[in-house]
Design a protein around this motif. Structure first.
Motif, PDB file in Angstrom:
ATOM      1  N   SER A  39       0.834  -0.936   0.102  1.00  0.00           N
ATOM      2  CA  SER A  39       0.116  -0.095  -0.303  1.00  0.00           C
ATOM      3  C   SER A  39       0.752   0.933  -0.402  1.00  0.00           C
ATOM      4  N   THR A  40       2.293   1.191   0.245  1.00  0.00           N
ATOM      5  CA  THR A  40       2.726   1.944   0.066  1.00  0.00           C
ATOM      6  C   THR A  40       3.288   2.837  -1.110  1.00  0.00           C
ATOM      7  N   ILE A  41       3.373   1.578  -1.672  1.00  0.00           N
ATOM      8  CA  ILE A  41       3.876   2.331  -3.065  1.00  0.00           C
ATOM      9  C   ILE A  41       2.590   1.950  -4.231  1.00  0.00           C
ATOM     10  N   ALA A  42       2.035   0.891  -4.597  1.00  0.00           N
ATOM     11  CA  ALA A  42       1.145   0.456  -5.616  1.00  0.00           C
ATOM     12  C   ALA A  42       0.105   1.811  -5.414  1.00  0.00           C
ATOM     13  N   PRO A  43      -0.759   2.742  -4.607  1.00  0.00           N
ATOM     14  CA  PRO A  43      -1.180   3.900  -5.205  1.00  0.00           C
ATOM     15  C   PRO A  43      -1.409   4.664  -5.075  1.00  0.00           C
ATOM     16  N   LEU A  79       8.432   3.012   2.848  1.00  0.00           N
ATOM     17  CA  LEU A  79       9.070   1.908   2.616  1.00  0.00           C
ATOM     18  C   LEU A  79      10.345   1.365   2.614  1.00  0.00           C
ATOM     19  N   SER A  80      11.305   2.512   3.991  1.00  0.00           N
ATOM     20  CA  SER A  80      12.459   2.362   4.612  1.00  0.00           C
ATOM     21  C   SER A  80      11.951   1.268   5.520  1.00  0.00           C
ATOM     22  N   LEU A  81      11.023   1.662   5.936  1.00  0.00           N
ATOM     23  CA  LEU A  81      10.365   1.144   7.208  1.00  0.00           C
ATOM     24  C   LEU A  81      10.270  -0.335   7.477  1.00  0.00           C
ATOM     25  N   PHE A  82       9.106  -0.436   6.259  1.00  0.00           N
ATOM     26  CA  PHE A  82       8.470  -1.729   5.894  1.00  0.00           C
ATOM     27  C   PHE A  82       9.242  -2.640   5.580  1.00  0.00           C
ATOM     28  N   GLY A  83      10.443  -2.704   4.595  1.00  0.00           N
ATOM     29  CA  GLY A  83      11.418  -3.049   3.973  1.00  0.00           C
ATOM     30  C   GLY A  83      12.127  -4.185   4.863  1.00  0.00           C
ATOM     31  N   THR A  84      12.991  -3.173   5.781  1.00  0.00           N
ATOM     32  CA  THR A  84      14.203  -3.323   6.632  1.00  0.00           C
ATOM     33  C   THR A  84      13.428  -4.760   7.592  1.00  0.00           C
ATOM     34  N   THR A 137      16.624 -10.448  -4.414  1.00  0.00           N
ATOM     35  CA  THR A 137      15.630  -9.369  -4.840  1.00  0.00           C
ATOM     36  C   THR A 137      16.067  -7.875  -3.916  1.00  0.00           C
ATOM     37  N   VAL A 138      16.171  -8.208  -2.824  1.00  0.00           N
ATOM     38  CA  VAL A 138      16.604  -6.754  -1.832  1.00  0.00           C
ATOM     39  C   VAL A 138      18.102  -6.824  -2.417  1.00  0.00           C
ATOM     40  N   PHE A 139      18.915  -7.917  -2.263  1.00  0.00           N
ATOM     41  CA  PHE A 139      20.460  -7.621  -2.189  1.00  0.00           C
ATOM     42  C   PHE A 139      20.978  -7.328  -3.904  1.00  0.00           C
ATOM     43  N   PHE A 140      20.276  -7.788  -4.366  1.00  0.00           N
ATOM     44  CA  PHE A 140      20.579  -7.498  -5.862  1.00  0.00           C
ATOM     45  C   PHE A 140      20.390  -6.035  -6.142  1.00  0.00           C
ATOM     46  N   MET A 141      18.993  -5.433  -5.253  1.00  0.00           N
ATOM     47  CA  MET A 141      19.021  -3.563  -5.294  1.00  0.00           C
ATOM     48  C   MET A 141      19.715  -2.623  -4.568  1.00  0.00           C
ATOM     49  N   ILE A 198       9.803  -3.404  -9.074  1.00  0.00           N
ATOM     50  CA  ILE A 198       8.981  -3.845  -8.977  1.00  0.00           C
ATOM     51  C   ILE A 198       8.431  -5.198  -8.319  1.00  0.00           C
ATOM     52  N   PHE A 199       9.645  -5.863  -8.555  1.00  0.00           N
ATOM     53  CA  PHE A 199       9.349  -7.125  -7.597  1.00  0.00           C
ATOM     54  C   PHE A 199       9.221  -7.083  -6.437  1.00  0.00           C
ATOM     55  N   TYR A 200       9.917  -5.685  -5.500  1.00  0.00           N
ATOM     56  CA  TYR A 200      10.487  -6.556  -3.945  1.00  0.00           C
ATOM     57  C   TYR A 200       8.961  -5.754  -3.652  1.00  0.00           C
ATOM     58  N   THR A 201       8.640  -4.747  -4.116  1.00  0.00           N
ATOM     59  CA  THR A 201       7.602  -3.880  -3.495  1.00  0.00           C
ATOM     60  C   THR A 201       6.784  -4.343  -3.862  1.00  0.00           C
ATOM     61  N   VAL A 202       5.822  -4.528  -4.963  1.00  0.00           N
ATOM     62  CA  VAL A 202       4.464  -5.149  -5.623  1.00  0.00           C
ATOM     63  C   VAL A 202       4.719  -7.164  -5.719  1.00  0.00           C
ATOM     64  N   VAL A 203       5.021  -7.568  -6.852  1.00  0.00           N
ATOM     65  CA  VAL A 203       5.034  -9.224  -6.424  1.00  0.00           C
ATOM     66  C   VAL A 203       4.599  -9.947  -5.565  1.00  0.00           C
ATOM     67  N   ILE A 204       6.351  -9.737  -4.760  1.00  0.00           N
ATOM     68  CA  ILE A 204       6.680 -10.624  -3.362  1.00  0.00           C
ATOM     69  C   ILE A 204       5.093 -10.326  -2.411  1.00  0.00           C
ATOM     70  N   PRO A 205       5.139  -8.920  -2.364  1.00  0.00           N
ATOM     71  CA  PRO A 205       3.431  -9.132  -1.540  1.00  0.00           C
ATOM     72  C   PRO A 205       2.571  -9.688  -1.492  1.00  0.00           C
ATOM     73  N   MET A 206       1.904 -10.040  -3.300  1.00  0.00           N
ATOM     74  CA  MET A 206       1.409 -10.799  -3.653  1.00  0.00           C
ATOM     75  C   MET A 206       1.373 -11.985  -3.541  1.00  0.00           C
ATOM     76  N   LEU A 207       3.071 -12.986  -4.216  1.00  0.00           N
ATOM     77  CA  LEU A 207       3.246 -14.309  -4.213  1.00  0.00           C
ATOM     78  C   LEU A 207       3.120 -14.696  -2.365  1.00  0.00           C
ATOM     79  N   ASN A 208       3.299 -13.590  -1.929  1.00  0.00           N
ATOM     80  CA  ASN A 208       3.294 -14.244  -0.242  1.00  0.00           C
ATOM     81  C   ASN A 208       2.078 -15.254   0.495  1.00  0.00           C
ATOM     82  N   PRO A 209       1.321 -14.602   0.535  1.00  0.00           N
ATOM     83  CA  PRO A 209       0.126 -15.628   0.062  1.00  0.00           C
ATOM     84  C   PRO A 209      -0.333 -16.802   0.143  1.00  0.00           C
ATOM     85  N   LEU A 210      -0.060 -16.227  -0.944  1.00  0.00           N
ATOM     86  CA  LEU A 210       0.166 -18.043  -2.665  1.00  0.00           C
ATOM     87  C   LEU A 210       1.177 -19.254  -1.673  1.00  0.00           C
TER      88      LEU A 210
END
Length: 334
Positions: A73-77, A104-109, A254-258, A276-288
């Motif tokens: 929700s920090t990035i997508a909207p 972004l820094s808070l939630f990523g860390t 992804t974070v190490f690469f970034m 895009i992968f670690y801010t949008v895709v990973i939160p989508m894949l985690n529930p699955l």
């Protein structure tokens, strides 16, 4: 020394393309965001509703799902709004302190430390099963989650403070779809060597330390699994960690690469795709990942379906009885 007019706003370039490209990106981001929100909130509801899942392990999973909701929700909207506009401008103060840079820094860390805490929880449960119920309590779980947020707050405040001290004289175009440290450093007209050193050392130490906790925990877990004599026991122990191990590989890869390499400052086009992968895709894949590979969650879903069907059946039967005319009343009265 030359005169420097401080930039008051930035232009987020995002992904270049025509109107068709922007519409396609809008639909893609919207679908991923909806799946991330519905999936993570669904996991939270399932864990809270099912008493069988009120364990420290699922307390961590619930915290991770809540974190992914906040993270996406920090990035997508903002990204969805930018996809519908030709001129994506954001004020300097909003870029630094509001829902992009700081959080972004808070939630990523926090997610990095939370994944490390979950790895330690799996290690304790498999390698010390007798001591696990007494040592890993809900209170200990809450302390580990709160400390993860505390470290996230330290990193966010440090990065925001270091970036606020820089001067931005122009250009003001951010080659990214959200405000982040590397693209901002490339726009500053100040000396960013200290900022780059802090970015690489602080973020690198966070990534390396949390990854080492995960690595050591899983080395001990693998050693303990290999000592199990039965194949069924090995499979049961490994299946307990498989979903978390998949999520760890996606996030830390992804974070190490970034962040944890010097080229992350210069290769902005490449890092844009990775972000895009670690801010949008990973939160989508985690529930699955955590639901499809977790037997306890599947069983909780089945129990929830039976409860829901029973409640609906009872409500339908009561509604039908109330709507049916009472012909026996007039017969008894006569």
């Amino acid at each position: 020394m030359t005169n420097c007019t401080q930039v008051s706003e930035f232009v987020q370039l995002g992904f270049r393309g025509g109107l068709g490209m922007q519409k396609a990106l809008f639909l893609v981001f919207l679908v991923m965001y909806v799946i991330a929100i519905v999936g993570n909130l669904g996991i939270i509801v399932i864990i809270r509703a099912d008493a069988h899942l009120h364990t420290p392990m699922y307390d961590f999973l619930q915290s991770l799902s809540f974190l992914d909701v906040c993270y996406s929700s920090t990035i997508a909207p903002r990204t969805l709004v930018n996809c519908m506009k030709d001129d994506c401008r954001v004020f300097f103060a909003a870029c630094m302190s509001q829902s992009q840079f700081f959080f972004l820094s808070l939630f990523g860390t926090t997610e990095a430390f939370l994944l490390a805490a979950m790895a330690y929880d799996h290690f304790f449960a498999i390698c010390n099963p007798l001591l696990y119920p007494m040592s890993m309590t809900h209170r200990v779980c809450g302390l580990m989650v709160s400390r993860s947020y505390a470290w996230g707050l330290v990193n966010a405040v440090t990065q925001a403070t270091m970036t606020f001290r820089l001067s931005f004289c122009g250009p003001n175009e951010i080659n990214e779809f959200f405000c982040d440290v590397p693209p901002l450093l490339s726009l500053s007209c100040s000396d960013t060597s200290v900022n780059q050193w802090v970015l690489l050392s602080l973020c690198g130490s966070i990534i390396v330390s949390t990854f080492l906790v995960v690595l050591v925990s899983y080395l001990c877990i693998i050693s303990a699994i290999l000592k199990i004599r039965t194949v069924q026991g090995r499979h049961r122990a490994f299946s307990r960690c498989a979903s978390h191990l998949t999520g760890v590989c996606l996030f830390f890869g992804t974070v190490f690469f970034m962040y944890a390499q010097p080229s992350a400052i210069s290769s902005l086009e490449q890092s844009k795709v990775v972000s895009i992968f670690y801010t949008v895709v990973i939160p989508m894949l985690n529930p699955l990942i955590y639901s499809l590979r977790n037997k306890d969650v599947k069983q909780a879903l089945k129990r929830g379906k039976w409860k829901l069907s029973g409640v609906l059946g009872l409500w339908i039967s009561q509604s039908s009885l109330e709507s049916t005319p009472n012909h026996c009343g007039s017969w008894v009265g006569t």
